[in-house]
Design an enzyme around this catalytic site. Structure first.
Site, mmCIF file in Angstrom:
data_model
loop_
_atom_site.group_PDB
_atom_site.id
_atom_site.type_symbol
_atom_site.label_atom_id
_atom_site.label_comp_id
_atom_site.label_asym_id
_atom_site.label_seq_id
_atom_site.Cartn_x
_atom_site.Cartn_y
_atom_site.Cartn_z
ATOM 1 N N ASP A 12 -0.140 3.052 -3.962
ATOM 2 C CA ASP A 12 0.845 3.182 -2.881
ATOM 3 C C ASP A 12 1.839 4.258 -3.316
ATOM 4 O O ASP A 12 1.835 4.714 -4.461
ATOM 5 C CB ASP A 12 1.566 1.847 -2.642
ATOM 6 C CG ASP A 12 2.607 1.945 -1.523
ATOM 7 O OD1 ASP A 12 2.305 2.542 -0.473
ATOM 8 O OD2 ASP A 12 3.739 1.466 -1.702
ATOM 9 N N SER A 13 2.730 4.602 -2.408
ATOM 10 C CA SER A 13 3.767 5.583 -2.743
ATOM 11 C C SER A 13 4.827 4.977 -3.674
ATOM 12 O O SER A 13 5.565 5.719 -4.310
ATOM 13 C CB SER A 13 4.439 6.066 -1.460
ATOM 14 O OG SER A 13 5.008 4.963 -0.782
ATOM 15 N N CYS A 75 -1.369 1.383 1.164
ATOM 16 C CA CYS A 75 -0.368 2.207 1.838
ATOM 17 C C CYS A 75 -0.935 2.530 3.227
ATOM 18 O O CYS A 75 -1.951 3.227 3.330
ATOM 19 C CB CYS A 75 -0.155 3.482 1.037
ATOM 20 S SG CYS A 75 0.911 4.678 1.834
ATOM 21 N N GLU A 151 12.912 0.501 -1.752
ATOM 22 C CA GLU A 151 12.849 1.208 -3.047
ATOM 23 C C GLU A 151 14.172 1.074 -3.810
ATOM 24 O O GLU A 151 14.200 1.160 -5.031
ATOM 25 C CB GLU A 151 12.508 2.692 -2.835
ATOM 26 C CG GLU A 151 11.074 2.936 -2.408
ATOM 27 C CD GLU A 151 10.038 2.632 -3.504
ATOM 28 O OE1 GLU A 151 10.287 2.960 -4.677
ATOM 29 O OE2 GLU A 151 8.989 2.046 -3.164
ATOM 30 N N CYS A 183 3.607 -1.362 7.229
ATOM 31 C CA CYS A 183 3.931 -0.569 6.033
ATOM 32 C C CYS A 183 4.036 -1.597 4.915
ATOM 33 O O CYS A 183 4.690 -2.635 5.090
ATOM 34 C CB CYS A 183 5.257 0.164 6.222
ATOM 35 S SG CYS A 183 5.912 0.858 4.683
ATOM 36 N N HIS A 185 5.661 -1.816 2.380
ATOM 37 C CA HIS A 185 7.022 -2.125 1.900
ATOM 38 C C HIS A 185 7.680 -3.244 2.725
ATOM 39 O O HIS A 185 8.604 -3.895 2.251
ATOM 40 C CB HIS A 185 7.918 -0.887 1.997
ATOM 41 C CG HIS A 185 7.697 0.127 0.903
ATOM 42 N ND1 HIS A 185 6.604 0.955 0.863
ATOM 43 C CD2 HIS A 185 8.452 0.449 -0.184
ATOM 44 C CE1 HIS A 185 6.680 1.751 -0.197
ATOM 45 N NE2 HIS A 185 7.794 1.462 -0.850
#
Ligand code: DGL
Length: 274
Positions: A12-13, A75, A151, A183, A185
């Site tokens: 993932d990012s 992701c 994040e 997403c 996240h």
């Protein structure tokens, strides 16, 4: 072909893909994994298709060089760009969140997709849901503020609630019966999302379907690991902290092998994309 004891590669990012790791922990607790977080380049959501494609390819190439037995694209933003073209690398299956997340549970009529700008722009969820569930009405909403919150470790509290409430106003007006966390996240924000949206709205996490699909794939290929202690390797392309502390707090376990990678694959590797 990698051994059945080989790890699962997950990328993932940033922190988001750990919501997929949580599902892996629950459904396939004996599997080892290599997790790569591209924290040097997070977020992906506002980037161009070409950039997302290149970054995704680098992560996949790296995981293949590490001899993983399957790759989970944890992701959505990457999976809407790369998965339509790349389903496996040689014998290694590559499974994506968006493809799994558009397999909705039966019974929903008014569904909202919350996702990054790039995922919404691709309309891949709309296309797949339209084919599979023509009776479903879908509202797509990009939420560019959410990934930076996650994040930064802001998963709860009044500030988060205010930002979510503001962004989700069109969703509240529309009165959906389910919301896809499009997403990886967003599951970090699930408690506040549920509070803002109300208990009548079901939150759908595509990670559940993604890990189901992996389970089936390993069944078909007879590639479940025999019972053993799993080994987790967690890598970041940026600084190890604060990622490490946040990851440990989210997963509720320590990550002693956390390290930094430059994503440079083994030089002898020749990735044959099929
Ligand atoms: N977590 C990713 C997703 O599922 C990407 C978030 C980002 O980097 O913008 O879309």
């Amino acid at each position: 072909m990698p051994f059945a004891t080989a790890p699962i590669g997950v990328y993932d990012s940033g922190l988001g893909g750990l919501s997929v790791v949580k599902q892996l922990q629950q459904q396939l607790p004996h599997e080892s994994l290599i997790y790569v977080a591209d924290t040097a380049r997070v977020p992906y959501g506002g980037r161009s298709r070409d950039e997302i494609y290149r970054f995704s390819f680098e992560m996949i190439e790296y995981l293949v060089s590490r001899n993983v037995k399957a790759i989970l694209c944890a992701c959505n933003t990457s999976s809407v760009v790369i998965l339509p073209e790349l389903k496996r690398v040689g014998h290694i299956p590559v499974l994506g969140l968006a493809q799994a997340g558009s397999l909705l549970p039966r019974g929903h009529r008014r569904v909202v997709l919350l996702a990054t700008e790039a995922t919404v722009r691709s309309h891949l969820y709309r296309q797949l849901i339209g084919m599979r569930f023509p009776e479903v009405e879908l509202l797509e909403l990009a939420c560019p503020e959410f990934v930076p919150l996650v994040e930064a470790g802001k998963w709860q509290g009044q500030e988060v609630e205010n930002i979510l409430r503001h962004r989700l106003q069109p969703v509240l007006d529309w009165q959906p019966d389910a919301v896809i966390l499009g997403c990886s996240h967003y599951p970090y924000l699930a408690d506040v999302l549920q509070k803002v949206l109300g208990p009548q709205v079901q939150l759908l996490d595509p990670a559940v379907q993604l890990v189901n699909q992996l389970h089936q794939k390993l069944d078909q290929q007879h590639r479940h690991t025999p019972y053993r202690q799993p080994v987790w390797e967690v890598l970041t392309t940026g600084p190890a902290e604060p990622f490490g502390a946040l990851a440990e707090s989210y997963l509720g376990c320590s990550l002693p092998d956390l390290a930094r990678t430059t994503l440079v694959p083994e030089p002898a590797l020749n990735v044959a994309v099929m």
